[in-house]
Motif scaffolding. Structure first.
Motif, PDB file in Angstrom:
ATOM      1  N   ALA A  23      13.103  12.767   3.587  1.00  0.00           N
ATOM      2  CA  ALA A  23      14.429  12.703   4.221  1.00  0.00           C
ATOM      3  C   ALA A  23      15.462  13.496   3.424  1.00  0.00           C
ATOM      4  O   ALA A  23      16.411  14.040   4.002  1.00  0.00           O
ATOM      5  CB  ALA A  23      14.872  11.245   4.362  1.00  0.00           C
ATOM      6  N   GLY A  24      15.274  13.579   2.122  1.00  0.00           N
ATOM      7  CA  GLY A  24      16.242  14.266   1.265  1.00  0.00           C
ATOM      8  C   GLY A  24      16.104  15.781   1.256  1.00  0.00           C
ATOM      9  O   GLY A  24      16.897  16.471   0.614  1.00  0.00           O
ATOM     10  N   ALA A 105       3.565  11.265  -3.819  1.00  0.00           N
ATOM     11  CA  ALA A 105       3.959   9.847  -3.904  1.00  0.00           C
ATOM     12  C   ALA A 105       5.361   9.585  -3.359  1.00  0.00           C
ATOM     13  O   ALA A 105       5.602   8.553  -2.722  1.00  0.00           O
ATOM     14  CB  ALA A 105       3.860   9.354  -5.347  1.00  0.00           C
ATOM     15  N   THR A 106       6.291  10.491  -3.617  1.00  0.00           N
ATOM     16  CA  THR A 106       7.662  10.275  -3.137  1.00  0.00           C
ATOM     17  C   THR A 106       7.666  10.135  -1.615  1.00  0.00           C
ATOM     18  O   THR A 106       8.204   9.174  -1.063  1.00  0.00           O
ATOM     19  CB  THR A 106       8.578  11.449  -3.564  1.00  0.00           C
ATOM     20  OG1 THR A 106       8.435  11.665  -4.967  1.00  0.00           O
ATOM     21  CG2 THR A 106      10.035  11.163  -3.244  1.00  0.00           C
ATOM     22  N   ALA A 108       5.031   9.516   0.242  1.00  0.00           N
ATOM     23  CA  ALA A 108       4.167   8.389   0.632  1.00  0.00           C
ATOM     24  C   ALA A 108       4.957   7.084   0.727  1.00  0.00           C
ATOM     25  O   ALA A 108       4.816   6.335   1.693  1.00  0.00           O
ATOM     26  CB  ALA A 108       3.011   8.246  -0.367  1.00  0.00           C
ATOM     27  N   LEU A 109       5.810   6.818  -0.285  1.00  0.00           N
ATOM     28  CA  LEU A 109       6.583   5.569  -0.261  1.00  0.00           C
ATOM     29  C   LEU A 109       7.643   5.588   0.841  1.00  0.00           C
ATOM     30  O   LEU A 109       7.910   4.565   1.464  1.00  0.00           O
ATOM     31  CB  LEU A 109       7.246   5.321  -1.623  1.00  0.00           C
ATOM     32  CG  LEU A 109       6.316   4.854  -2.742  1.00  0.00           C
ATOM     33  CD1 LEU A 109       7.094   4.699  -4.047  1.00  0.00           C
ATOM     34  CD2 LEU A 109       5.639   3.524  -2.381  1.00  0.00           C
ATOM     35  N   GLU A 110       8.238   6.745   1.084  1.00  0.00           N
ATOM     36  CA  GLU A 110       9.275   6.851   2.124  1.00  0.00           C
ATOM     37  C   GLU A 110       8.727   6.585   3.522  1.00  0.00           C
ATOM     38  O   GLU A 110       9.399   5.991   4.354  1.00  0.00           O
ATOM     39  CB  GLU A 110       9.810   8.284   2.168  1.00  0.00           C
ATOM     40  CG  GLU A 110      10.908   8.618   1.221  1.00  0.00           C
ATOM     41  CD  GLU A 110      11.376  10.041   1.503  1.00  0.00           C
ATOM     42  OE1 GLU A 110      10.670  10.966   1.069  1.00  0.00           O
ATOM     43  OE2 GLU A 110      12.410  10.210   2.168  1.00  0.00           O
ATOM     44  N   ALA A 112       5.672   5.199   4.454  1.00  0.00           N
ATOM     45  CA  ALA A 112       4.620   4.178   4.651  1.00  0.00           C
ATOM     46  C   ALA A 112       4.930   3.210   5.797  1.00  0.00           C
ATOM     47  O   ALA A 112       4.028   2.777   6.505  1.00  0.00           O
ATOM     48  CB  ALA A 112       4.387   3.410   3.352  1.00  0.00           C
ATOM     49  N   SER A 113       6.209   2.876   5.961  1.00  0.00           N
ATOM     50  CA  SER A 113       6.548   1.899   7.013  1.00  0.00           C
ATOM     51  C   SER A 113       7.283   2.540   8.184  1.00  0.00           C
ATOM     52  O   SER A 113       7.750   1.823   9.077  1.00  0.00           O
ATOM     53  CB  SER A 113       7.436   0.787   6.424  1.00  0.00           C
ATOM     54  OG  SER A 113       6.847   0.217   5.289  1.00  0.00           O
ATOM     55  N   THR A 114       7.424   3.882   8.186  1.00  0.00           N
ATOM     56  CA  THR A 114       8.312   4.473   9.196  1.00  0.00           C
ATOM     57  C   THR A 114       7.729   5.657   9.963  1.00  0.00           C
ATOM     58  O   THR A 114       8.268   6.015  11.005  1.00  0.00           O
ATOM     59  CB  THR A 114       9.612   4.990   8.527  1.00  0.00           C
ATOM     60  OG1 THR A 114       9.258   5.975   7.539  1.00  0.00           O
ATOM     61  CG2 THR A 114      10.394   3.871   7.866  1.00  0.00           C
ATOM     62  N   ARG A 119       2.241   8.992   7.147  1.00  0.00           N
ATOM     63  CA  ARG A 119       1.513   7.964   6.364  1.00  0.00           C
ATOM     64  C   ARG A 119       0.019   8.306   6.360  1.00  0.00           C
ATOM     65  O   ARG A 119      -0.635   8.253   5.316  1.00  0.00           O
ATOM     66  CB  ARG A 119       1.692   6.559   6.941  1.00  0.00           C
ATOM     67  CG  ARG A 119       1.011   5.489   6.060  1.00  0.00           C
ATOM     68  CD  ARG A 119       0.773   4.171   6.752  1.00  0.00           C
ATOM     69  NE  ARG A 119      -0.204   4.248   7.809  1.00  0.00           N
ATOM     70  CZ  ARG A 119      -1.534   4.287   7.630  1.00  0.00           C
ATOM     71  NH1 ARG A 119      -2.051   4.256   6.415  1.00  0.00           N
ATOM     72  NH2 ARG A 119      -2.341   4.373   8.669  1.00  0.00           N
ATOM     73  N   THR A 122      -0.745  11.129   3.922  1.00  0.00           N
ATOM     74  CA  THR A 122      -0.753  10.692   2.515  1.00  0.00           C
ATOM     75  C   THR A 122      -1.967   9.797   2.240  1.00  0.00           C
ATOM     76  O   THR A 122      -2.583   9.877   1.178  1.00  0.00           O
ATOM     77  CB  THR A 122       0.553   9.953   2.115  1.00  0.00           C
ATOM     78  OG1 THR A 122       0.769   8.847   3.007  1.00  0.00           O
ATOM     79  CG2 THR A 122       1.761  10.873   2.176  1.00  0.00           C
ATOM     80  N   ALA A 123      -2.338   8.959   3.215  1.00  0.00           N
ATOM     81  CA  ALA A 123      -3.500   8.075   3.046  1.00  0.00           C
ATOM     82  C   ALA A 123      -4.780   8.898   2.903  1.00  0.00           C
ATOM     83  O   ALA A 123      -5.640   8.586   2.067  1.00  0.00           O
ATOM     84  CB  ALA A 123      -3.614   7.109   4.224  1.00  0.00           C
ATOM     85  N   PHE A 126      -4.916  10.294  -0.724  1.00  0.00           N
ATOM     86  CA  PHE A 126      -5.301   9.290  -1.730  1.00  0.00           C
ATOM     87  C   PHE A 126      -6.765   8.875  -1.559  1.00  0.00           C
ATOM     88  O   PHE A 126      -7.485   8.687  -2.542  1.00  0.00           O
ATOM     89  CB  PHE A 126      -4.389   8.053  -1.660  1.00  0.00           C
ATOM     90  CG  PHE A 126      -3.008   8.272  -2.219  1.00  0.00           C
ATOM     91  CD1 PHE A 126      -2.824   8.924  -3.436  1.00  0.00           C
ATOM     92  CD2 PHE A 126      -1.874   7.804  -1.557  1.00  0.00           C
ATOM     93  CE1 PHE A 126      -1.547   9.124  -3.964  1.00  0.00           C
ATOM     94  CE2 PHE A 126      -0.600   7.988  -2.079  1.00  0.00           C
ATOM     95  CZ  PHE A 126      -0.432   8.646  -3.281  1.00  0.00           C
ATOM     96  N   ALA A 127      -7.211   8.722  -0.309  1.00  0.00           N
ATOM     97  CA  ALA A 127      -8.611   8.335  -0.067  1.00  0.00           C
ATOM     98  C   ALA A 127      -9.553   9.402  -0.619  1.00  0.00           C
ATOM     99  O   ALA A 127     -10.591   9.081  -1.206  1.00  0.00           O
ATOM    100  CB  ALA A 127      -8.838   8.115   1.433  1.00  0.00           C
TER     101      ALA A 127
END
Lengths: 194, 194
Positions: A23-24, A105-106, A108-110, A112-114, A119, A122-123, A126-127
């Protein structure tokens, strides 16, 4: 030339998303960094910022994996390889003023729920990292379940140390996490080889 | 009533910043969630979104620390307390659809290279968590340097597992990280008490 523009847009996106998040980071900023025209964004990425971000995540995840696998391949054994990875991460943090850490990671956290598309991207990264490290640990004689747990914990220590080291502007967390990762790996390898 | 409005703005900010990050959370969204008028934001937070975020980070960091200290206080010993913290984090992730994790990590990664005021707020929170956990580990007979390393590694494992568990929508990373944190703590405590 056209391919160059596409690559320049992706290069700029990877750096900006990693350092400032999704978003930034503005489209204008990406195009300015990439020295590209607005039209080229939608020419190469018809899905816009979301499509661009998904591709930036997948490619930077693959590039980072390649970098880490190179360090592990160059080491005389797995334990030394893990020590070298954490030492390299600490050195990169210091050398870049605590800017360059995990490439995804930045975001991924932003997301994950939206944002389910991002998501998933990023998953998948990591997998892939977890599978690659698990395979290496299994290859030195560790059972699958133990290897998976050690691989996940090693990556968790690296990710958590990135959060702490970037925030505290210090390599101390990365060094401490590397020490714990090394001790965990040493214990697992000792049990497997005895 | 005035205080209620201020608290409602802070409550909404803590939840939104934790789940969506700083740049991804709009002032309008915060005010809508808090059922507050635009004027009240600048009345209570003359510094605007940055001031609001700094206070949201500091207070949610303190609240989370209080939560964790409560879990550690309730456990019969430190090792059991650490096990309970990771189990509780896994349960909260599952119960909230992988939304509720570290209250400040999303913002911490976003601002680390871009906003010194907010970076300092997140750094103060992590430093406070590290000090509190180090003090507990020292209190059971571990030397300061070893305790600091274990505290940092335990928090790194928790933070890294939050990244992986939220992204993969799975408690497996949190459980694996908890197992490694427990083994690391067990080894340190055994050496200190022998």
């Amino acid at each position: 030339m056209a391919t160059d523009t596409r690559e320049r847009i992706l290069d700029a996106s990877r750096v900006l998303f990693a350092r400032r998040g999704y978003a930034g980071t503005g489209i204008k900023q990406i195009l300015a960094e990439a020295d590209a025209a607005f039209a080229s964004l939608y020419h190469f990425f018809p899905g816009g910022k979301d499509q661009l971000a998904a591709e930036a995540i997948r490619t930077s995840g693959a590039m980072y994996q390649q970098l880490v696998e190179g360090v592990l391949d160059a080491a005389p054994d797995l334990l030394t390889g893990i020590i070298d990875c954490f030492a390299g991460a600490a050195e990169t943090l210091r050398a870049t003023g605590y800017a360059d850490a995990c490439p995804i990671a930045t975001v991924a956290l932003e997301v994950a729920s939206t944002d389910e598309t991002l998501r998933q991207a990023t998953a998948d990264v990591f997998a892939s990292w977890i599978t690659a490290l698990t395979t290496r640990i299994v290859s030195v004689g560790v059972d699958e379940a133990t290897a998976t747990e050690l691989a996940i914990s090693t990556i968790a220590l690296l990710e958590g140390a990135f959060v702490l080291s970037r925030t505290l502007r210090s390599t101390v967390p990365m060094t401490a996490a590397g020490q714990t990762a090394t001790e965990a790996a040493r214990a697992v390898l000792k049990r497997a080889q005895s």
